[in-house]
Design an enzyme around this catalytic site. Sequence first.
Site, PDB file in Angstrom:
ATOM      1  N   CYS A   1       0.961  -7.575  11.864  1.00  0.00           N
ATOM      2  CA  CYS A   1       1.237  -7.702  13.297  1.00  0.00           C
ATOM      3  C   CYS A   1       0.487  -8.862  13.936  1.00  0.00           C
ATOM      4  O   CYS A   1       0.341  -8.905  15.163  1.00  0.00           O
ATOM      5  CB  CYS A   1       0.915  -6.407  14.027  1.00  0.00           C
TER       6      CYS A   1
ATOM      7  N   LYS B   1      -9.444  -2.501   1.671  1.00  0.00           N
ATOM      8  CA  LYS B   1      -9.182  -1.367   2.546  1.00  0.00           C
ATOM      9  C   LYS B   1      -9.964  -0.123   2.119  1.00  0.00           C
ATOM     10  O   LYS B   1     -10.461   0.621   2.956  1.00  0.00           O
ATOM     11  CB  LYS B   1      -7.672  -1.075   2.599  1.00  0.00           C
TER      12      LYS B   1
ATOM     13  N   SER C   1      -1.100  -3.631  10.383  1.00  0.00           N
ATOM     14  CA  SER C   1      -0.750  -4.514   9.279  1.00  0.00           C
ATOM     15  C   SER C   1       0.485  -5.342   9.612  1.00  0.00           C
ATOM     16  O   SER C   1       1.465  -4.828  10.156  1.00  0.00           O
ATOM     17  CB  SER C   1      -0.491  -3.678   8.028  1.00  0.00           C
TER      18      SER C   1
ATOM     19  N   ARG D   1       0.847  -1.180   0.000  1.00  0.00           N
ATOM     20  CA  ARG D   1       0.000   0.000   0.000  1.00  0.00           C
ATOM     21  C   ARG D   1       0.893   1.243   0.000  1.00  0.00           C
ATOM     22  O   ARG D   1       2.036   1.199   0.435  1.00  0.00           O
ATOM     23  CB  ARG D   1      -0.903   0.015   1.236  1.00  0.00           C
TER      24      ARG D   1
ATOM     25  N   ARG E   1       2.263 -12.018  -0.589  1.00  0.00           N
ATOM     26  CA  ARG E   1       0.976 -12.446   0.000  1.00  0.00           C
ATOM     27  C   ARG E   1       0.370 -13.624  -0.747  1.00  0.00           C
ATOM     28  O   ARG E   1       0.728 -13.914  -1.885  1.00  0.00           O
ATOM     29  CB  ARG E   1      -0.005 -11.274  -0.032  1.00  0.00           C
TER      30      ARG E   1
ATOM     31  N   TYR F   1      -1.207  -3.502  -7.103  1.00  0.00           N
ATOM     32  CA  TYR F   1      -0.947  -4.272  -5.881  1.00  0.00           C
ATOM     33  C   TYR F   1      -2.131  -4.315  -4.907  1.00  0.00           C
ATOM     34  O   TYR F   1      -2.671  -3.261  -4.539  1.00  0.00           O
ATOM     35  CB  TYR F   1       0.282  -3.718  -5.126  1.00  0.00           C
TER      36      TYR F   1
ATOM     37  N   ASP G   1      -9.064  -9.983   8.987  1.00  0.00           N
ATOM     38  CA  ASP G   1      -8.572  -8.628   8.692  1.00  0.00           C
ATOM     39  C   ASP G   1      -9.589  -7.525   8.987  1.00  0.00           C
ATOM     40  O   ASP G   1      -9.206  -6.469   9.467  1.00  0.00           O
ATOM     41  CB  ASP G   1      -8.138  -8.546   7.220  1.00  0.00           C
TER      42      ASP G   1
ATOM     43  N   HIS H   1     -10.423  -2.645  11.545  1.00  0.00           N
ATOM     44  CA  HIS H   1      -9.316  -3.472  11.062  1.00  0.00           C
ATOM     45  C   HIS H   1      -9.090  -4.601  12.083  1.00  0.00           C
ATOM     46  O   HIS H   1      -8.098  -4.627  12.789  1.00  0.00           O
ATOM     47  CB  HIS H   1      -8.055  -2.599  10.937  1.00  0.00           C
TER      48      HIS H   1
HETATM   49  P1  GTP Z   1      -2.303  -7.646   7.512  1.00  0.00           P
HETATM   50  O1  GTP Z   1      -2.803  -8.713   6.606  1.00  0.00           O
HETATM   51  O2  GTP Z   1      -1.174  -6.866   6.917  1.00  0.00           O
HETATM   52  O3  GTP Z   1      -3.372  -6.742   8.042  1.00  0.00           O
HETATM   53  O4  GTP Z   1      -1.583  -8.328   8.737  1.00  0.00           O
HETATM   54  P2  GTP Z   1      -1.905  -9.374   9.883  1.00  0.00           P
HETATM   55  O5  GTP Z   1      -2.116  -8.616  11.141  1.00  0.00           O
HETATM   56  O6  GTP Z   1      -2.915 -10.372   9.479  1.00  0.00           O
HETATM   57  O7  GTP Z   1      -0.501 -10.053  10.012  1.00  0.00           O
HETATM   58  P3  GTP Z   1      -0.005 -11.559  10.122  1.00  0.00           P
HETATM   59  O8  GTP Z   1      -0.839 -12.415  11.024  1.00  0.00           O
HETATM   60  O9  GTP Z   1       0.184 -12.076   8.759  1.00  0.00           O
HETATM   61  O10 GTP Z   1       1.388 -11.252  10.824  1.00  0.00           O
HETATM   62  C1  GTP Z   1       2.558 -11.510  10.214  1.00  0.00           C
HETATM   63  C2  GTP Z   1       3.757 -11.218  11.050  1.00  0.00           C
HETATM   64  O11 GTP Z   1       3.504 -11.240  12.456  1.00  0.00           O
HETATM   65  C3  GTP Z   1       4.794 -12.278  10.810  1.00  0.00           C
HETATM   66  O12 GTP Z   1       6.041 -11.660  10.786  1.00  0.00           O
HETATM   67  C4  GTP Z   1       4.655 -13.192  12.020  1.00  0.00           C
HETATM   68  O13 GTP Z   1       5.790 -13.903  12.243  1.00  0.00           O
HETATM   69  C5  GTP Z   1       4.341 -12.197  13.104  1.00  0.00           C
HETATM   70  N1  GTP Z   1       3.583 -12.773  14.241  1.00  0.00           N
HETATM   71  C6  GTP Z   1       2.283 -13.144  14.239  1.00  0.00           C
HETATM   72  N2  GTP Z   1       1.913 -13.610  15.459  1.00  0.00           N
HETATM   73  C7  GTP Z   1       3.009 -13.499  16.245  1.00  0.00           C
HETATM   74  C8  GTP Z   1       3.267 -13.789  17.622  1.00  0.00           C
HETATM   75  O14 GTP Z   1       2.393 -14.226  18.365  1.00  0.00           O
HETATM   76  N3  GTP Z   1       4.522 -13.535  18.085  1.00  0.00           N
HETATM   77  C9  GTP Z   1       5.504 -13.028  17.280  1.00  0.00           C
HETATM   78  N4  GTP Z   1       6.711 -12.806  17.804  1.00  0.00           N
HETATM   79  N5  GTP Z   1       5.306 -12.748  15.966  1.00  0.00           N
HETATM   80  C10 GTP Z   1       4.074 -12.969  15.474  1.00  0.00           C
HETATM   81  C1  SPV Z   2      -2.748  -4.542   5.352  1.00  0.00           C
HETATM   82  O1  SPV Z   2      -1.769  -3.918   4.908  1.00  0.00           O
HETATM   83  O2  SPV Z   2      -3.273  -4.274   6.474  1.00  0.00           O
HETATM   84  C2  SPV Z   2      -3.316  -5.661   4.583  1.00  0.00           C
HETATM   85  C3  SPV Z   2      -2.823  -5.880   3.231  1.00  0.00           C
HETATM   86  O3  SPV Z   2      -4.198  -6.353   5.074  1.00  0.00           O
HETATM   87  S1  SPV Z   2      -3.514  -4.824   2.048  1.00  0.00           S
HETATM   88  O4  SPV Z   2      -4.738  -5.441   1.561  1.00  0.00           O
HETATM   89  O5  SPV Z   2      -2.556  -4.662   0.984  1.00  0.00           O
HETATM   90  O6  SPV Z   2      -3.840  -3.561   2.671  1.00  0.00           O
HETATM   91 MN    MN Z   3      -4.868  -5.573   7.079  1.00  0.00          MN
END
Ligand code: GTP
Ligand code: SPV
Ligand code: MN
Length: 592
Positions: free
Chosen positions: A253, A209, A251, A72, A374, A200, A280, A229
């Site tokens: 996290c 979003k 994002s 983004r 992704r 993208y 999400d 979110h």
């Molecule tokens: P968006 O799709 O971008 O909104 O993100 P999301 O919040 O769904 O993120 P996602 O669950 O894919 O998080 C990915 C990152 O968080 C990776 O680097 C993981 O390794 C890290 N992660 C997720 N859960 C944990 C956790 O409990 N502990 C740690 N240390 N890292 C975590």
């Molecule tokens: C985020 O960045 O929080 C996502 C991926 O979930 S995107 O759809 O590219 O915004």
């Molecule tokens: Mn997201």
Amino acid sequence: MVELTRNPSVLKWLEEKLKLVKPDRVVWIDGSEEQLAKLREEACASGELHKLNEELLPGCYLHRTALNDVARVEHRTFICTPVKEMAGPTNNWMAPDEAYALLEGIAKNSYIGRTAYVIPYSMGPVGSPFSKAGVELTDSIYVVLNMAIMTRVGKAVFDVLGDSEDWVRGLHCRCGIVEEQRYICQFPQDNTIISVNSGYGGNVLLGKKCFALRIASYQGWKESWLAEHMLILGVENPQGEVKYICAAFPSACGKTNLAMLIPPESYRKKGYRVWCVGDDISWIRKGADGRLYAINPENGFFGVAPGTNEKSNPNALASTKQGTIFTNVVLNNDNNTVWWEGLDKNPPANAIDWKGNAWDGTVSGEKGAHPNSRFTAPAKNCPCVSSEFENPQGVPISAFVFGGRRAKLAPLVYQAFDWNHGVFVGSIMASETTAAAGAVGVVRRDPMAMLPFCGYNMADYWQHWIDIGATLDAEKAPKIFNVNWFRKDEEGNFMWPGFGDNLRVLDWILERCEGKAQADETAIGFIPKAEDINLEGIENEVSLASLKAMLEVDSALWRTEAEGIAEFYARFEGKVPSEMQASLEMLRSKLA
Ligand code: GTP
Ligand code: SPV
Ligand code: MN
């Protein structure tokens, strides 16, 4: 061209837009498998998609974006309201007239020699009282195929819409993928989105979003509901009761990870299960019984690939085994499958990296997959998808959880004193940035994980949260918590094992919701007694002393934090709700 609707507002808008972009032909997306199959073939022939191993990854494809178009673009994302103050100090703003002129200038004639695809889609189950319709006009097959996974696409959407004008207009033009001409503009007053010069994910899958958060947050403000979110998960206890939690993390996290978590062995043996409703976005409304209910408006997962593996998130990995589109990951030439950092310890030697270059993972010092690569996977693939996934009434929410990446400061978990204090807790979220938004590792304020996604003034948004709370009976209002899986020790190691073990924290949260578990009152909120976080099975990994350290509230650090919060609030020039100012003053005086 076969039109799928006679809705006058749809036909009028399309006529105008088609006149502007001038495609060679127009294709209406009816949602049929037959049509999608044809488009996949076409995209493979043009090189837009690469078909993966049909035996190992049936129905799966790989796509590479332009090198300058991998995430983004927050600095090029605008909220276009009649006056700047309506967008607030945290959004980029452009006057609607100026934005329309600029973007229509860029979009003009940009479909010449190309096909226009008209995608009718529903955010939320078609016909649910929570759901809303959109139409996206795009010149990208990749967008069509991703939207067909991420949303409910096809004629049924028009059938439910009838002649209504309540639908979101979305125009996407790839143009030349020129970075300096890339704009993602939301016009909340007009239910309109225009996105140019990107191909993208979050920039171009306009249901996600742009609609389900930026436009929908504004609609929710006007119509008394919330667009957040947030993931939605259900925790089933050994008695078979399921309690639902919504959690907002910035994002990349951990939303996808938490939403699909596999309980630790000791919990599994007792009969705990976790069910995924969404990873999400949540749309949240008050139900007839006075509780808050949430739906996931999406129909798939656009998840972060790197770090997803058999141990960290087996459910996400399983979700990607068929009918999935991968973006910017590594292509393994030996077996025509995909790879990314953190999938396993065996990077392919004979491979192509996300940039399209030959790559040998056994020797290369460079990453093969982009950190924000992704997968787009159908939700129905997920082994732990909730039986309530399609429930048009949504699921009742017991708790809201906020959280970010904080190496220091934020404890593993704490509970807000009440709803209004919970809004304060959400508003003071801060997190180290991730690859999803460009620069990595800078701490920035990200209230409710909505900083890049709130379609109006964030101070009005906080007031809206407070107003919603005021309509709820205290015993029916979800309890509000904050978590931090990312606290680090002096050596820089994560102190908490995270992932499946996060259920131990959710367990305490749900006990608090039932008025069971104990807590200590501190300046920032209620903190668990260390003994009340169940460490069964990880006693060797996490000592009680270490857990106590993770639960500590460091007054000196928090005093500095309180000043940071005050500075942040000052940017809103007196608009921050008085309830939140009062929470800040209370925090300051308790810390003094
Ligand atoms: P968006 O799709 O971008 O909104 O993100 P999301 O919040 O769904 O993120 P996602 O669950 O894919 O998080 C990915 C990152 O968080 C990776 O680097 C993981 O390794 C890290 N992660 C997720 N859960 C944990 C956790 O409990 N502990 C740690 N240390 N890292 C975590
Ligand atoms: C985020 O960045 O929080 C996502 C991926 O979930 S995107 O759809 O590219 O915004
Ligand atoms: Mn997201």
